[in-house]
Design an enzyme around this catalytic site. Structure first.
Site, short mmCIF file in Angstrom:
data_model
loop_
_atom_site.label_atom_id
_atom_site.label_comp_id
_atom_site.label_asym_id
_atom_site.label_seq_id
_atom_site.Cartn_x
_atom_site.Cartn_y
_atom_site.Cartn_z
N LYS A 86 0.75 -1.34 0.29
CA LYS A 86 0.13 -0.18 0.50
C LYS A 86 0.91 1.57 -0.30
O LYS A 86 0.25 2.00 -0.67
CB LYS A 86 -1.37 -0.05 1.04
CG LYS A 86 -1.93 -1.08 1.41
CD LYS A 86 -3.04 -0.88 0.23
CE LYS A 86 -4.30 -1.71 0.56
NZ LYS A 86 -4.75 -1.46 -1.17
N SER A 116 1.52 -9.59 -0.95
CA SER A 116 1.28 -7.73 -0.95
C SER A 116 1.08 -7.88 0.38
O SER A 116 1.37 -6.79 0.70
CB SER A 116 0.08 -7.97 -1.50
OG SER A 116 -0.98 -8.77 -0.28
N GLU A 173 -9.59 6.33 3.26
CA GLU A 173 -10.72 5.32 3.33
C GLU A 173 -10.13 4.13 3.88
O GLU A 173 -8.50 4.00 3.15
CB GLU A 173 -12.03 5.21 2.34
CG GLU A 173 -11.26 3.98 1.52
CD GLU A 173 -9.96 4.96 0.67
OE1 GLU A 173 -10.11 5.88 0.19
OE2 GLU A 173 -9.95 3.63 -0.20
#
Lengths: 268, 396
Positions: free
Chosen positions: B93, B382, B115
């Protein structure tokens, strides 16, 4: 051919009067009272009605209209219920009525079919806050074919050239969002800035009537914001009023309707 | 065959998907973000700053680890793991939040909103906001705040304000609604850092760009480790789909590279799930046309996955297009399979993956038997599983 909405708004302009639009959420507080509420605001002297089709994810709404949408959906309201309410309303009223809603339920219904059924029901047009001009071609084409107005919105940060473009493609009127914010946001302390913006918008928007909405709660708000526009729309304040009336077990349905009529009457 | 893939077009359309279905207030803001992105992304100074941060702050390039025992266990192919779990904050991220906050600074914005579902994007945003000293508000579903209390505490420690989204289902969908409403109300000073390849144009394109470093590194590392110019198979989990797009995108015009996206089948595809591409239909959510989970009235359905990061009823518009084109194959794995994936990777490689990542690991059992036995398979690892330990312990 000019639409029922356009005819109404032009007649008011000619008489030097401001137009008042009243927003209701279809199915709130319950689908069984939608027609009672439509009749109540009609009797209160609204010049047109904006009937909201509830959506699970209403991006432009403040808390009151969000809440009303959630309640209506929980009570099981459907798109068909909303169209049926219009059919029933049209049996005894010629007051222009627009459907307001988000694009996804319309896509799901089928754009062409939705326009056909809305026109047959006696709907006069649509306001779709999450459908900017660039994405609007399919709905515009089908609405036009059925003689339905598609109202576009402008906001305080809309550039001048874009305001003119929106005026060119909008039918019925142009909806001037009073603030960069959600429905039901307070406007009292921003009055001066809002009026400057409305005056600016008035100079750019020349082919359509210009109506202002978002944050209008009282007759005083309405009068102050209509100085540079052809009229105003009240939504969240009406929804809050309905919520209060339905929270009072001492009132009968008829009395609630009568008090709502009075409230609407007090706005103009 | 070369697809000459060049989506999106100038209106942000990936075939029929994408676009910008937003209130008028946001149109000038989206145009300003797009103009800034197009101006600054090619700029050498911006590039230097972005790459420097990826190297010295995020810890890139991340390793490509040969999963020797996992490959043996599954009996075919050479499986490699792209170690995004080794990024600062524990997942891919942050590649995106670094890119977006640099853009926000160039645009003179002073306030950041985001968010978050599981809290990984919220933590990655709070982290870069702290690094650059910007005010940060993260919207998080009230229900998710309870489930992910540790990440709430991390964000608060990093100086962010975490605001509960109390509307609707009180999860990621509603947190996204609240973030968009905040942006509608504060367009002039606020930059909205969206956490996946979702939302209105230019976000899906921009977030893809900030993550494509994953695929670019994979290409170099595969060449270095195997002598092959390209991997044979790529596998990644898909919620919104940012880690998958980041790895896939540099290979899209190379049809010899097979790609698999793995969605969350939750309790099963006929029960509650989050398999938007497998079971959804076309519609508009959070400003973009894509596949989504909805009822027959066009109301958005609730998604379910054991993994909060995949628990979303929408998917990035580019994935919808890649599925329609047949360029990427999308599968779905259940909560139970994901838990088995966690155990498999932990026991064979000593790597505890995030529950999101575990869906991609679980899919190996279906994919490996179908590919040539000497295939080079790259799974995007990930994120790491520390954040999920409570959930994992509750289920094992």
């Amino acid at each position: 051919m000019s639409s029922r909405l356009t005819t109404t708004l032009h007649a008011l302009q000619t008489q030097g009067k401001k137009a008042m639009g009243i927003f209701l959420t279809s199915g709130f507080p319950h689908p069984s009272v939608t027609n009672l509420l439509l009749d109540a605001v009609d009797r209160g002297g609204t010049d047109f009605i904006e009937l909201g089709m509830p959506h699970s994810d209403p991006l432009a709404e403040g808390v009151p209209i969000q809440h009303s949408s959630t309640c209506a959906l929980q009570a099981g309201v459907t798109m068909q219920d909303t169209l049926n309410a219009v059919i029933a309303f049209r049996k005894h009223s010629d007051t222009p009525l627009l459907l307001m809603g988000y694009i996804n339920p319309i896509l799901r219904f089928g754009v062409e079919e939705f326009c056909r059924q809305a026109a047959d029901a006696g709907v006069d047009g649509f306001i779709i806050p999450d459908l900017p001009p660039l994405e609007s071609a399919p709905l515009r084409a089908h609405a036009q074919e059925k003689g339905l107005d598609l109202v576009f919105l402008v906001a305080p940060n809309t550039p001048a050239e874009r305001m003119k473009e929106i005026d060119r493609i909008s039918n019925g009127f142009v909806y001037c969002v009073s603030i960069t914010g959600l429905t039901g946001t307070g406007i009292t302390e921003r009055m001066e800035a809002i009026n400057t913006y409305l005056k600016h918008a008035r100079q750019l928007i020349t082919s359509n009537p210009l109506l202002v909405g978002f944050g209008i709660q009282t007759r005083k708000d309405a009068q102050r914001l209509s100085k540079h526009t052809d009229g105003f729309i009240v939504g969240s304040a009406v929804i809050k009023q309905i919520e209060q009336l339905w929270a009072r077990p001492d009132l009968s349905l008829t009395e609630r309707g009568r008090l709502l009529t009075q409230f609407v009457h007090s706005l103009k | 065959m070369n697809l000459n893939y060049n989506a999106p077009d100038e209106n942000g359309r990936f075939g029929p998907y994408g676009g910008a279905f937003v209130p008028e207030v946001l149109i000038p803001e989206l145009r300003a973000v797009q103009a800034a992105f197009e101006q600054f992304w090619p700029d050498a100074e911006f590039q230097n700053q972005y790459l420097h941060l990826l190297k010295t702050y995020v810890g890139r390039p991340t390793a490509l680890t040969f999963a020797e025992r996992l490959s043996e266990e599954l009996g075919a192919g050479r499986i490699f793991l792209k170690r995004e779990d080794l990024c600062h904050t524990g997942a891919h991220k942050i590649n995106n939040t670094i890119g977006q906050i640099l853009l926000a600074r160039r645009m003179g914005k002073t306030r950041i909103i985001a968010e978050t579902g599981a809290g990984q994007h919220g933590v990655a945003t709070a982290t870069v906001a702290a690094r650059f000293g910007l005010q940060c508000v993260v919207y998080m579903g009230a229900e998710d705040m309870k489930r992910q209390a540790l990440n709430v505490a991390r964000m608060q420690l990093l100086g962010a304000e975490v605001r509960p989204a109390t509307s609707g289902s009180q999860t990621l969908k509603d947190a996204t609604n609240e973030a968009i409403r905040d942006w509608v109300s504060n367009p002039s000073d606020t930059f909205y850092i969206i956490g996946s390849v979702v939302g209105p144009h230019p976000y899906p394109m921009m977030v893809r760009t900030f993550h494509q470093v994953i695929g670019e590194e994979v290409q170099l590392q595969v060449k270095d480790k195997t002598g092959k110019n390209f991997p044979d198979v790529l596998i990644a989990c898909v919620g919104g789909g940012s880690n998958a797009i980041g790895m896939f995108y540099p290979f899209i015009n190379h049809p010899e590279v097979k790609m698999f996206g793995v969605e969350a089948a939750g309790e099963g595809l006929d029960e509650q799930h989050a398999a938007t591409l497998s079971k959804g239909s076309m519609g508009v959510l959070h400003g973009a046309m894509s596949y989504l989970l909805q009822d027959h009235e066009g109301q958005i359905s609730l998604a379910h996955s054991i993994s909060a990061g995949l628990d979303y009823p929408g998917v990035g518009p580019e994935h919808s297009w890649l599925m329609d084109l047949g360029r990427v194959t999308y599968l779905a794995e259940t909560d139970e399979a994901a838990l088995r994936g966690v155990i498999l990777l932990s026991k064979t490689e000593g790597i505890i993956p995030a529950l999101e990542t575990a869906h991609a690991i679980a899919a190996l059992e279906k994919i490996v038997p179908k590919v040539a036995s000497d295939s080079v398979i790259v799974v995007n690892c990930s994120g790491r599983g520390d954040k999920d330990m409570q959930t994992i312990m509750d289920h094992l």
